[in-house]
Design an enzyme around this catalytic site. Structure first.
Site, mmCIF file in Angstrom:
data_model
loop_
_atom_site.group_PDB
_atom_site.id
_atom_site.type_symbol
_atom_site.label_atom_id
_atom_site.label_comp_id
_atom_site.label_asym_id
_atom_site.label_seq_id
_atom_site.Cartn_x
_atom_site.Cartn_y
_atom_site.Cartn_z
ATOM 1 N N ASN A 186 0.884 -1.170 0.000
ATOM 2 C CA ASN A 186 0.000 0.000 0.000
ATOM 3 C C ASN A 186 0.917 1.215 0.000
ATOM 4 O O ASN A 186 1.525 1.525 1.017
ATOM 5 C CB ASN A 186 -0.890 -0.002 1.249
ATOM 6 C CG ASN A 186 -1.667 1.297 1.368
ATOM 7 O OD1 ASN A 186 -1.813 2.032 0.387
ATOM 8 N ND2 ASN A 186 -2.162 1.595 2.563
ATOM 9 N N TRP A 187 0.995 1.859 -1.143
ATOM 10 C CA TRP A 187 1.945 2.974 -1.268
ATOM 11 C C TRP A 187 1.396 4.294 -0.738
ATOM 12 O O TRP A 187 2.109 5.310 -0.768
ATOM 13 C CB TRP A 187 2.372 3.136 -2.735
ATOM 14 C CG TRP A 187 3.303 2.061 -3.201
ATOM 15 C CD1 TRP A 187 3.878 1.074 -2.441
ATOM 16 C CD2 TRP A 187 3.781 1.871 -4.536
ATOM 17 N NE1 TRP A 187 4.675 0.280 -3.222
ATOM 18 C CE2 TRP A 187 4.642 0.742 -4.513
ATOM 19 C CE3 TRP A 187 3.568 2.527 -5.744
ATOM 20 C CZ2 TRP A 187 5.281 0.277 -5.657
ATOM 21 C CZ3 TRP A 187 4.210 2.058 -6.882
ATOM 22 C CH2 TRP A 187 5.062 0.941 -6.836
ATOM 23 N N LYS A 188 0.151 4.308 -0.331
ATOM 24 C CA LYS A 188 -0.444 5.544 0.207
ATOM 25 C C LYS A 188 -0.171 6.704 -0.766
ATOM 26 O O LYS A 188 -0.198 6.500 -1.972
ATOM 27 C CB LYS A 188 0.101 5.835 1.603
ATOM 28 C CG LYS A 188 0.081 4.608 2.512
ATOM 29 C CD LYS A 188 0.377 4.932 3.926
ATOM 30 C CE LYS A 188 0.511 3.639 4.720
ATOM 31 N NZ LYS A 188 0.292 3.812 6.124
ATOM 32 N N SER B 239 3.389 -2.104 10.294
ATOM 33 C CA SER B 239 4.850 -2.178 10.433
ATOM 34 C C SER B 239 5.408 -3.567 10.100
ATOM 35 O O SER B 239 6.334 -4.037 10.757
ATOM 36 C CB SER B 239 5.276 -1.730 11.837
ATOM 37 O OG SER B 239 4.897 -0.383 12.041
ATOM 38 N N HIS C 103 -9.420 1.465 4.896
ATOM 39 C CA HIS C 103 -8.129 1.685 5.561
ATOM 40 C C HIS C 103 -8.325 2.661 6.720
ATOM 41 O O HIS C 103 -9.108 3.618 6.608
ATOM 42 C CB HIS C 103 -7.098 2.221 4.558
ATOM 43 C CG HIS C 103 -5.708 2.161 5.087
ATOM 44 N ND1 HIS C 103 -5.225 3.089 5.977
ATOM 45 C CD2 HIS C 103 -4.705 1.269 4.882
ATOM 46 C CE1 HIS C 103 -3.970 2.767 6.290
ATOM 47 N NE2 HIS C 103 -3.630 1.675 5.644
ATOM 48 N N GLY D 61 2.815 -1.088 4.216
ATOM 49 C CA GLY D 61 2.965 0.310 3.829
ATOM 50 C C GLY D 61 4.425 0.658 3.605
ATOM 51 O O GLY D 61 4.999 0.395 2.550
ATOM 52 N N GLY D 62 5.059 1.226 4.626
ATOM 53 C CA GLY D 62 6.420 1.757 4.513
ATOM 54 C C GLY D 62 7.418 0.798 3.873
ATOM 55 O O GLY D 62 8.202 1.204 3.005
ATOM 56 N N GLU E 288 -5.624 -4.551 10.646
ATOM 57 C CA GLU E 288 -4.519 -3.608 10.851
ATOM 58 C C GLU E 288 -4.768 -2.821 12.136
ATOM 59 O O GLU E 288 -5.534 -1.847 12.132
ATOM 60 C CB GLU E 288 -4.451 -2.624 9.683
ATOM 61 C CG GLU E 288 -4.261 -3.273 8.339
ATOM 62 C CD GLU E 288 -3.651 -2.294 7.344
ATOM 63 O OE1 GLU E 288 -2.558 -2.582 6.866
ATOM 64 O OE2 GLU E 288 -4.256 -1.244 7.087
ATOM 65 N N GLY F 291 2.514 2.373 10.533
ATOM 66 C CA GLY F 291 3.476 3.456 10.318
ATOM 67 C C GLY F 291 4.211 3.890 11.572
ATOM 68 O O GLY F 291 4.877 4.909 11.580
ATOM 69 N N GLU G 286 -6.674 5.065 7.726
ATOM 70 C CA GLU G 286 -6.437 6.483 7.390
ATOM 71 C C GLU G 286 -7.670 7.087 6.733
ATOM 72 O O GLU G 286 -7.960 8.276 6.903
ATOM 73 C CB GLU G 286 -5.184 6.600 6.503
ATOM 74 C CG GLU G 286 -3.926 6.338 7.323
ATOM 75 C CD GLU G 286 -2.759 5.755 6.543
ATOM 76 O OE1 GLU G 286 -2.773 5.783 5.298
ATOM 77 O OE2 GLU G 286 -1.836 5.247 7.194
HETATM 78 C C1 PEP Z 1 -0.686 0.260 5.769
HETATM 79 O O1 PEP Z 1 -0.529 1.270 5.144
HETATM 80 O O2 PEP Z 1 -1.694 -0.424 5.574
HETATM 81 C C2 PEP Z 1 0.346 -0.158 6.731
HETATM 82 C C3 PEP Z 1 0.180 -1.265 7.391
HETATM 83 O O3 PEP Z 1 1.456 0.673 6.855
HETATM 84 P P1 PEP Z 1 2.872 0.303 7.560
HETATM 85 O O4 PEP Z 1 3.298 -1.035 7.002
HETATM 86 O O5 PEP Z 1 3.782 1.414 7.175
HETATM 87 O O6 PEP Z 1 2.624 0.215 9.033
#
Ligand code: PEP
Length: 246
Positions: free
Chosen positions: A9-11, A209, A95, A230-231, A164, A170, A97
């Site tokens: 997930n590149w956001k 994470s 999500h 994500g990251g 999540e 993040g 966010e």
């Molecule tokens: C996400 O964006 O769904 C996520 C889990 O981010 P991260 O891996 O950066 O915690």
């Protein structure tokens, strides 16, 4: 047997040029992976470029959001049909966010999930509790509410769930494999209440994470069927290691 499913997930990261560079490096690195569903979710602006490069490969494409109406006067919004048209098979919905910053409720998300499925898009549906909700003992109620409300009158076809915990997204703090398994088992129990035995075929991804050095122990848990990343999905070598978690 549930086939592992690993999605980036590149956001709100990467221009089209950066998307192309990533994909050109990533595709050869994962070409030989045939036992994992691999998905990239770039921002809307990169979907077309990514769709062209991923066509006919072992990596699928996902959007990160959509609106539930098919078309109309909804400035700034994008429909399921537009996403499909760019070669995307999936859409991420719910999500944290989106829930937190854009006020998306279970009822609103349920409309989106139904519209996506009706149009033929598969859905990666995200759920999870905040730290306050966990600390005040509301975690299980919240997860139950998100499952029941968000997936009302939706069947299991084309559905993937992502658990999540918001406190792990993040932040660098990962749920322990035991915490993840506890939550995933609870999610599957809720899904079983709704779908009966079909719940055993649904993939439940862990997100929060996930990194190359913790993915293997998370994936070893019986109800953890994949990861939403994500990251650590923003660099091809890091995401390659996650996809090759075995
Ligand atoms: C996400 O964006 O769904 C996520 C889990 O981010 P991260 O891996 O950066 O915690």
């Amino acid at each position: 047997m549930r086939r592992p499913f690993i999605s980036a997930n590149w956001k709100m990261y990467k221009t089209t040029g950066e998307t192309r560079d990533f994909i050109n490096a990533f595709l050869p690195a994962v070409k030989s992976v045939s036992d994992v569903d691999i998905v990239l979710a770039p921002p809307f602006t990169s979907l077309a470029a990514a769709g062209e490069l991923l066509k006919g490969t072992n990596v699928d494409l996902s959007a990160q959001n959509m609106y539930f109406e098919a078309e109309g006067a909804y400035t700034g919004e994008i429909s399921a049909k537009m996403i499909l048209d760019l070669g995307s098979k999936y859409v991420i919905l719910g999500h944290s966010e989106r829930r937190q910053y854009f006020g998306e409720t279970d009822e609103f998300l349920n409309k989106k999930v139904k519209a996506a499925r009706a149009a033929g898009l598969s859905v990666i549906f995200c759920i999870g509790e905040t730290l306050d909700e966990r600390n005040s003992g509301k975690m299980f109620d919240i997860i139950k509410r998100q499952v029941v409300g968000g997936l009302k009158d939706v069947d299991t076809n084309g559905l993937v769930i992502a658990y999540e915990p918001v406190w792990a997204i993040g932040t660098g703090v990962t749920a322990t494999p035991e915490q993840a398994q506890e939550a995933h088992k609870f999610v599957r129990d809720q899904l079983r209440n709704v779908y009966g035995d079909k719940a055993d075929d649904l993939r439940i991804l862990y997100g929060g994470s996930v990194k190359p050095d913790n993915v293997k122990e998370l994936m070893a848990k019986p109800d953890v069927d994949g990861a939403l990343v994500g990251g650590a999905s923003l660099k091809p070598d890091s995401f390659e290691k996650i996809v090759k978690f075995r």
